[in-house]
Design a protein around this motif. Structure first.
Motif, mmCIF file in Angstrom:
data_model
loop_
_atom_site.group_PDB
_atom_site.id
_atom_site.type_symbol
_atom_site.label_atom_id
_atom_site.label_comp_id
_atom_site.label_asym_id
_atom_site.label_seq_id
_atom_site.Cartn_x
_atom_site.Cartn_y
_atom_site.Cartn_z
ATOM 1 N N TYR A 40 35.770 -66.875 8.470
ATOM 2 C CA TYR A 40 37.149 -66.203 8.274
ATOM 3 C C TYR A 40 38.062 -67.007 9.222
ATOM 4 O O TYR A 40 37.939 -67.634 10.171
ATOM 5 C CB TYR A 40 36.840 -64.796 8.846
ATOM 6 N N LYS B 202 41.700 -66.379 11.062
ATOM 7 C CA LYS B 202 42.725 -65.147 11.551
ATOM 8 C C LYS B 202 43.709 -65.744 12.274
ATOM 9 O O LYS B 202 43.832 -66.586 13.126
ATOM 10 C CB LYS B 202 41.823 -64.476 12.455
ATOM 11 N N ALA C 260 47.697 -61.017 15.476
ATOM 12 C CA ALA C 260 47.993 -59.639 14.951
ATOM 13 C C ALA C 260 48.235 -59.453 13.398
ATOM 14 O O ALA C 260 48.706 -58.620 12.806
ATOM 15 C CB ALA C 260 49.713 -59.419 15.188
ATOM 16 N N GLU C 261 46.905 -60.078 13.041
ATOM 17 C CA GLU C 261 46.666 -59.650 11.330
ATOM 18 C C GLU C 261 45.179 -59.850 11.239
ATOM 19 O O GLU C 261 44.265 -60.258 11.833
ATOM 20 C CB GLU C 261 47.264 -61.287 10.638
ATOM 21 N N GLY C 262 44.809 -59.220 10.078
ATOM 22 C CA GLY C 262 43.348 -59.046 9.799
ATOM 23 C C GLY C 262 42.869 -60.529 9.413
ATOM 24 O O GLY C 262 43.505 -61.283 8.940
ATOM 25 N N PRO C 263 41.626 -60.759 9.649
ATOM 26 C CA PRO C 263 41.047 -61.970 9.175
ATOM 27 C C PRO C 263 40.899 -62.252 7.608
ATOM 28 O O PRO C 263 40.850 -61.082 7.009
ATOM 29 C CB PRO C 263 39.424 -61.839 9.585
ATOM 30 N N PHE D 99 38.870 -64.009 4.581
ATOM 31 C CA PHE D 99 37.813 -64.634 4.177
ATOM 32 C C PHE D 99 38.114 -65.974 3.527
ATOM 33 O O PHE D 99 39.111 -66.347 2.887
ATOM 34 C CB PHE D 99 37.148 -63.848 2.959
ATOM 35 N N PHE E 133 36.469 -67.387 12.872
ATOM 36 C CA PHE E 133 35.308 -66.642 13.123
ATOM 37 C C PHE E 133 34.059 -67.067 12.026
ATOM 38 O O PHE E 133 34.455 -67.044 10.850
ATOM 39 C CB PHE E 133 35.513 -65.363 12.674
ATOM 40 N N PHE F 235 29.514 -61.062 14.000
ATOM 41 C CA PHE F 235 30.736 -62.084 14.075
ATOM 42 C C PHE F 235 30.429 -62.755 15.563
ATOM 43 O O PHE F 235 30.177 -61.945 16.527
ATOM 44 C CB PHE F 235 32.058 -61.423 13.996
ATOM 45 N N GLY F 236 30.795 -64.167 15.598
ATOM 46 C CA GLY F 236 30.948 -64.858 16.615
ATOM 47 C C GLY F 236 32.556 -64.635 17.304
ATOM 48 O O GLY F 236 33.139 -63.736 16.766
ATOM 49 N N ASP F 237 32.395 -65.084 18.242
ATOM 50 C CA ASP F 237 33.867 -64.768 19.341
ATOM 51 C C ASP F 237 34.844 -65.534 18.964
ATOM 52 O O ASP F 237 36.045 -65.283 19.338
ATOM 53 C CB ASP F 237 33.670 -64.946 20.861
#
Lengths: 110, 111
Positions: free
Chosen positions: A36, A38, A41-44, A46, A89, A100-102
Protein backbone atom coordinates in the motif's frame (compact mmCIF):
# COMPACT_ATOMS: atom_id res chain seq x y z
CA UNK A 1 6.24 -10.01 18.44
CA UNK A 2 6.01 -8.14 15.15
CA UNK A 3 5.07 -10.58 12.41
CA UNK A 4 5.67 -8.18 9.52
CA UNK A 5 8.75 -5.99 9.50
CA UNK A 6 10.01 -3.24 7.27
CA UNK A 7 13.51 -2.70 8.53
CA UNK A 8 14.23 0.45 6.54
CA UNK A 9 12.24 3.40 7.85
CA UNK A 10 13.30 5.53 4.90
CA UNK A 11 14.70 5.31 1.40
CA UNK A 12 15.87 8.04 -0.96
CA UNK A 13 16.40 7.51 -4.70
CA UNK A 14 16.98 9.64 -7.75
CA UNK A 15 14.21 10.12 -10.27
CA UNK A 16 14.41 7.53 -13.04
CA UNK A 17 16.26 4.99 -10.90
CA UNK A 18 14.87 1.85 -9.31
CA UNK A 19 13.32 1.92 -5.83
CA UNK A 20 13.44 -1.34 -3.88
CA UNK A 21 11.36 -1.61 -0.75
CA UNK A 22 11.78 -4.65 1.46
CA UNK A 23 9.58 -6.53 3.89
CA UNK A 24 10.13 -9.61 6.05
CA UNK A 25 7.56 -11.77 7.79
CA UNK A 26 7.73 -14.54 10.35
CA UNK A 27 4.48 -16.48 9.95
CA UNK A 28 4.77 -19.05 7.16
CA UNK A 29 0.98 -19.42 7.15
CA UNK A 30 0.43 -16.03 5.52
CA UNK A 31 -1.08 -16.72 2.11
CA UNK A 32 -1.45 -13.30 0.54
CA UNK A 33 0.79 -10.26 0.50
CA UNK A 34 0.06 -6.67 -0.39
CA UNK A 35 1.70 -3.29 -0.79
CA UNK A 36 0.00 0.00 0.00
CA UNK A 37 0.99 3.58 -0.61
CA UNK A 38 0.05 6.30 1.84
CA UNK A 39 0.20 10.08 1.69
CA UNK A 40 0.01 12.13 4.91
CA UNK A 41 -3.47 12.47 6.40
CA UNK A 42 -4.96 10.07 3.84
CA UNK A 43 -5.96 6.43 3.92
CA UNK A 44 -3.56 3.91 2.35
CA UNK A 45 -4.13 3.08 -1.29
CA UNK A 46 -3.79 -0.47 -2.54
CA UNK A 47 -0.91 -0.85 -5.01
CA UNK A 48 -0.22 -4.46 -5.81
CA UNK A 49 -0.56 -7.91 -4.30
CA UNK A 50 0.75 -11.43 -4.68
CA UNK A 51 -0.53 -14.81 -3.70
CA UNK A 52 1.74 -17.19 -1.84
CA UNK A 53 1.62 -19.59 -4.78
CA UNK A 54 3.43 -17.08 -6.99
CA UNK A 55 6.86 -15.51 -6.79
CA UNK A 56 6.34 -12.45 -8.96
CA UNK A 57 3.55 -10.10 -9.94
CA UNK A 58 3.93 -7.10 -12.19
CA UNK A 59 1.70 -4.10 -12.79
CA UNK A 60 3.17 -1.31 -14.87
CA UNK A 61 6.10 0.24 -13.04
CA UNK A 62 5.45 -1.86 -9.94
CA UNK A 63 6.67 -5.42 -9.40
CA UNK A 64 6.35 -7.46 -6.24
CA UNK A 65 8.67 -10.40 -5.59
CA UNK A 66 8.00 -13.09 -3.02
CA UNK A 67 10.65 -15.42 -1.61
CA UNK A 68 8.79 -17.85 0.61
CA UNK A 69 11.85 -19.73 1.78
CA UNK A 70 13.36 -16.50 3.06
CA UNK A 71 9.97 -15.12 4.17
CA UNK A 72 10.76 -11.98 2.28
CA UNK A 73 8.96 -9.80 -0.21
CA UNK A 74 10.02 -6.72 -2.05
CA UNK A 75 8.46 -3.99 -4.15
CA UNK A 76 10.36 -2.65 -7.14
CA UNK A 77 9.39 0.65 -8.72
CA UNK A 78 10.98 1.32 -12.10
CA UNK A 79 11.46 4.06 -13.08
CA UNK A 80 10.88 6.01 -9.88
CA UNK A 81 9.04 9.31 -10.16
CA UNK A 82 8.76 12.22 -7.71
CA UNK A 83 5.04 11.46 -7.35
CA UNK A 84 6.00 8.08 -5.88
CA UNK A 85 7.24 9.84 -2.74
CA UNK A 86 5.06 8.49 0.06
CA UNK A 87 5.02 5.95 2.86
CA UNK A 88 4.82 2.35 1.63
CA UNK A 89 3.34 -0.37 3.80
CA UNK A 90 3.62 -4.07 3.20
CA UNK A 91 0.94 -6.36 4.57
CA UNK A 92 0.53 -10.09 4.98
CA UNK A 93 -2.88 -11.68 5.10
CA UNK A 94 -4.22 -14.83 6.74
CA UNK A 95 -7.87 -15.80 7.12
CA UNK A 96 -9.07 -12.40 6.04
CA UNK A 97 -6.93 -10.39 8.44
CA UNK A 98 -4.01 -8.31 7.28
CA UNK A 99 -0.97 -7.53 9.41
CA UNK A 100 0.98 -4.44 8.42
CA UNK A 101 4.60 -3.41 8.72
CA UNK A 102 5.56 -0.02 10.13
CA UNK A 103 6.14 1.47 6.69
CA UNK A 104 9.04 2.85 4.67
CA UNK A 105 9.12 6.49 3.64
CA UNK A 106 10.26 6.74 0.03
CA UNK A 107 11.62 10.03 -1.27
CA UNK A 108 12.24 10.35 -5.00
CA UNK A 109 14.45 13.32 -5.80
CA UNK A 110 14.03 15.14 -9.12
CA UNK B 1 -18.09 1.05 -7.97
CA UNK B 2 -17.52 0.69 -4.26
CA UNK B 3 -16.91 3.65 -2.00
CA UNK B 4 -16.15 4.03 1.67
CA UNK B 5 -16.70 7.08 3.81
CA UNK B 6 -15.82 7.76 7.40
CA UNK B 7 -16.45 10.78 9.58
CA UNK B 8 -15.63 13.03 11.21
CA UNK B 9 -12.31 13.67 9.48
CA UNK B 10 -10.81 15.47 12.44
CA UNK B 11 -11.78 15.80 16.06
CA UNK B 12 -10.28 17.02 19.29
CA UNK B 13 -11.73 15.49 22.42
CA UNK B 14 -10.95 15.95 26.12
CA UNK B 15 -9.80 13.03 28.22
CA UNK B 16 -12.75 11.14 29.62
CA UNK B 17 -15.17 12.18 26.89
CA UNK B 18 -16.98 9.70 24.64
CA UNK B 19 -16.11 8.89 21.04
CA UNK B 20 -18.08 7.85 18.01
CA UNK B 21 -16.54 7.38 14.57
CA UNK B 22 -18.78 6.20 11.77
CA UNK B 23 -18.04 4.43 8.54
CA UNK B 24 -20.25 3.38 5.65
CA UNK B 25 -19.53 1.37 2.54
CA UNK B 26 -21.52 1.63 -0.66
CA UNK B 27 -21.64 -0.48 -3.76
CA UNK B 28 -21.13 -3.88 -2.20
CA UNK B 29 -23.00 -6.31 0.03
CA UNK B 30 -21.86 -8.20 3.11
CA UNK B 31 -18.33 -6.83 3.14
CA UNK B 32 -15.77 -7.58 5.81
CA UNK B 33 -15.28 -4.36 7.76
CA UNK B 34 -12.25 -3.26 9.74
CA UNK B 35 -11.05 -0.53 12.08
CA UNK B 36 -7.32 0.18 12.07
CA UNK B 37 -5.31 2.74 14.00
CA UNK B 38 -2.02 4.33 13.05
CA UNK B 39 -0.19 5.87 15.99
CA UNK B 40 2.39 8.56 15.22
CA UNK B 41 5.31 7.08 13.25
CA UNK B 42 3.97 3.56 13.47
CA UNK B 43 2.28 1.02 11.26
CA UNK B 44 -1.35 0.08 11.01
CA UNK B 45 -2.76 -1.79 13.96
CA UNK B 46 -5.94 -3.82 13.50
CA UNK B 47 -8.44 -2.96 16.22
CA UNK B 48 -11.67 -4.68 15.17
CA UNK B 49 -13.03 -6.63 12.27
CA UNK B 50 -16.49 -7.82 11.36
CA UNK B 51 -17.70 -10.46 8.92
CA UNK B 52 -21.39 -9.65 9.36
CA UNK B 53 -24.04 -7.69 11.23
CA UNK B 54 -23.51 -7.94 14.95
CA UNK B 55 -20.32 -10.00 14.52
CA UNK B 56 -17.33 -8.18 15.95
CA UNK B 57 -13.88 -9.52 16.71
CA UNK B 58 -11.51 -7.51 18.84
CA UNK B 59 -7.81 -7.75 18.23
CA UNK B 60 -6.44 -5.51 20.95
CA UNK B 61 -7.76 -5.16 24.51
CA UNK B 62 -8.54 -1.50 25.13
CA UNK B 63 -11.26 0.91 26.07
CA UNK B 64 -12.61 1.04 22.52
CA UNK B 65 -15.54 -0.91 21.15
CA UNK B 66 -17.08 -1.45 17.72
CA UNK B 67 -20.56 -2.14 16.47
CA UNK B 68 -22.10 -3.08 13.14
CA UNK B 69 -25.77 -2.17 13.28
CA UNK B 70 -26.26 -2.51 9.51
CA UNK B 71 -24.57 -4.50 6.77
CA UNK B 72 -22.50 -1.60 5.49
CA UNK B 73 -22.12 0.49 8.63
CA UNK B 74 -19.33 0.18 11.15
CA UNK B 75 -18.99 2.32 14.27
CA UNK B 76 -16.03 2.79 16.59
CA UNK B 77 -16.87 4.00 20.08
CA UNK B 78 -15.45 4.75 23.46
CA UNK B 79 -17.17 5.72 26.69
CA UNK B 80 -14.11 7.48 28.13
CA UNK B 81 -11.17 8.49 26.01
CA UNK B 82 -7.57 8.25 27.18
CA UNK B 83 -4.63 10.32 25.99
CA UNK B 84 -3.19 7.16 24.44
CA UNK B 85 -6.24 6.88 22.16
CA UNK B 86 -4.93 9.71 20.01
CA UNK B 87 -4.09 8.64 16.47
CA UNK B 88 -5.25 8.24 12.92
CA UNK B 89 -8.20 5.86 12.67
CA UNK B 90 -8.97 4.08 9.44
CA UNK B 91 -12.05 2.18 8.42
CA UNK B 92 -11.61 -0.43 5.70
CA UNK B 93 -13.58 -3.01 3.78
CA UNK B 94 -12.90 -6.19 1.89
CA UNK B 95 -14.88 -8.69 -0.13
CA UNK B 96 -12.49 -11.60 -0.36
CA UNK B 97 -10.69 -10.98 2.90
CA UNK B 98 -7.39 -10.42 1.14
CA UNK B 99 -7.33 -7.02 -0.50
CA UNK B 100 -8.70 -4.37 1.84
CA UNK B 101 -9.62 -0.84 0.85
CA UNK B 102 -9.33 2.07 3.23
CA UNK B 103 -11.38 5.14 3.93
CA UNK B 104 -9.99 8.64 4.20
CA UNK B 105 -9.14 8.34 7.87
CA UNK B 106 -10.09 10.28 11.02
CA UNK B 107 -7.58 12.21 13.08
CA UNK B 108 -8.34 11.98 16.80
CA UNK B 109 -6.49 14.14 19.28
CA UNK B 110 -7.26 13.57 22.93
CA UNK B 111 -6.30 16.52 25.10
Amino acid sequence: DQQVKQNSPSLSVQEGRISILNCDYTNSMFDYFLWYKKYPAEGPTFLISISSIKDKNEDGRFTVFLNKSAKHLSLHIVPSQPGDSAVYFCAASLAGKSTFGDGTTLTVKP
Amino acid sequence: SQTIHQWPATLVQPVGSPLSLECTVEGTSNPNLYWYRQAAGRGLQLLFYSVGIGQISSEVPQNLSASRPQDRQFILSSKKLLLSDSGFYLCAWSVNGNTIYFGEGSWLTVV
